[in-house]
Design a protein around this motif. Sequence first.
Motif, mmCIF file in Angstrom:
data_model
loop_
_atom_site.group_PDB
_atom_site.id
_atom_site.type_symbol
_atom_site.label_atom_id
_atom_site.label_comp_id
_atom_site.label_asym_id
_atom_site.label_seq_id
_atom_site.Cartn_x
_atom_site.Cartn_y
_atom_site.Cartn_z
ATOM 1 N N UNK A 116 1.156 -1.191 -0.033
ATOM 2 C CA UNK A 116 -0.066 0.414 0.070
ATOM 3 C C UNK A 116 0.469 1.702 -0.112
ATOM 4 N N UNK A 117 1.981 1.414 0.997
ATOM 5 C CA UNK A 117 2.883 2.273 0.572
ATOM 6 C C UNK A 117 3.370 2.482 -0.384
ATOM 7 N N UNK A 118 4.043 1.896 -1.316
ATOM 8 C CA UNK A 118 4.897 2.153 -1.879
ATOM 9 C C UNK A 118 3.280 2.727 -3.645
ATOM 10 N N UNK A 119 2.666 1.888 -3.213
ATOM 11 C CA UNK A 119 1.497 2.351 -4.677
ATOM 12 C C UNK A 119 1.272 3.857 -4.070
ATOM 13 N N UNK A 120 0.590 4.392 -3.058
ATOM 14 C CA UNK A 120 0.666 5.296 -2.378
ATOM 15 C C UNK A 120 1.508 6.564 -3.042
ATOM 16 N N UNK A 121 2.743 6.791 -2.916
ATOM 17 C CA UNK A 121 4.116 6.612 -2.610
ATOM 18 C C UNK A 121 3.924 6.374 -4.951
ATOM 19 N N UNK A 122 4.117 5.782 -4.889
ATOM 20 C CA UNK A 122 3.884 6.276 -6.493
ATOM 21 C C UNK A 122 2.979 7.252 -7.720
ATOM 22 N N UNK A 123 1.666 6.580 -6.406
ATOM 23 C CA UNK A 123 0.911 7.538 -7.221
ATOM 24 C C UNK A 123 0.802 9.279 -6.678
ATOM 25 N N UNK A 124 1.186 9.536 -5.541
ATOM 26 C CA UNK A 124 1.683 10.737 -5.218
ATOM 27 C C UNK A 124 2.684 11.495 -5.803
ATOM 28 N N UNK A 125 3.938 9.863 -6.508
ATOM 29 C CA UNK A 125 4.616 11.411 -7.031
ATOM 30 C C UNK A 125 3.577 11.444 -8.651
ATOM 31 N N UNK A 126 3.483 10.585 -9.192
ATOM 32 C CA UNK A 126 2.808 11.252 -10.807
ATOM 33 C C UNK A 126 2.198 11.967 -10.338
#
Length: 453
Positions: free
Chosen positions: A131-141
């Motif tokens: 979940x944290x990897x996903x959220x970091x990826x999407x917020x960075x995009x």
Amino acid sequence: MPTASRVRENLNPHHIARQQFDSALPYLEDITDLKGMSEWLFEPERIVKLTLPVVMDDGGVRVFRGYRVLHNTARGPGKGGIRFLPDVNEDEVKALATWMTWKCAVVDVPFGGAKGGVDCDVTTMSSAERRRVTRRFISSLGDDIGPHTDIPAPDMYTDAQTMAWVFDTYHMMHPHENNLGVVTGKPLDLGGISGRNTATAQGLAYVLERLLELGEVPGVTGIKGSRVSVQGFGNVGRYSAFILRDMGASIVAVSDVAGGAADPNGLNLEEVEAHFKKTGSVLGAPGTHPLDAKGPLGVKCDILIPAALESQITLKNVDRVKAKVVIEGANGPTTPGADRVLADKGIVVVPDILANAGGVAVSYFEWIRNLENALQVELAEINQRLRTQMRDATKTVLATYHDLRNHVPAYQTRWRKATRDTQPLTPPDLRIAATATAVGRCWKARAERGIWP
């Protein structure tokens, strides 16, 4: 064709996509301004590379690499999955985004192509870490994705739960808007659509059904009674096996990353799946013969479905293929060299951009539903719409294939005049026909829109 032992293939997926593109170019209806237009249509519009620091469960920080490629938006916003794989890299994501452009165009879905990936191994991560990897990826995009710009979806080692996190992250950053359309493949409670999990496999079955009805595979008149071998037991491979079994086929082999299981008399798929859920692999399923991960590629069968990774059928192992038709459930599983060997052996190859386009077709249905805030659509209606779309696309590609075959000398003469290239054209096959169909539609859209400013 030189023997496999004397040939070294370039297995870089972006290089392979370029070879496929170049093989199809001479067969386009319009090759006006060839150099500029072809470069514009092949090169990605945008490449985003991200460094993603994430706090793990043990309190330490790990840094992952993330990629999002928007390939082409001539026909609509970008569309393509997000995969979580340890070795994912920029060239792989560029190739996958390219194939997504062509896939959307060949089934006439008004999307362009995109793809994303993070280099992580989810099999070693907790749900909270994923979940944290996903959220970091999407917020960075940030605004590099959006309901009208670039719309992700599930891919390898991501699922409906991952897409729920994608939606929620984006929605937190864009409050007070209808953001459901930012991602497809979501849970039903969050605007998902019935049949999305099985759509790629179901679409593959419809393509195969139509192909066989039209008599395009010598020696195989229908799915019923045919023998099927499947490499890959993920979403596409597993559902393909069950769907085709229910249509009357006998599934004689399946495999996953750890190994495979075979039975010439037909596998009991329920027992194989139960063993897979218990042990994490189909290898060792009761009453089956063991195979290695690529074993199904060499099993004697009528229909072979490579549904694992890219570059699985190569010059090194193509001579092992004993099927009458190869229908690609995975993206890029057959190299250009292997394509030519299979063609010379009379083995039909149904290309990925047609065979596995059912997923993006149903994603489009979900996206439309989200934009309109519409009610859920019944599975029977979804499957009927999907069947019509996949059968129509198959008919179009086959018509193109036969037209190209009948006019190769004319295309050869035109190409020589336009480019001064005297090399003989690659003989048309279904991949060239599908790619020419797709690229031709993108070319026409680009030409009609023009260049701004």
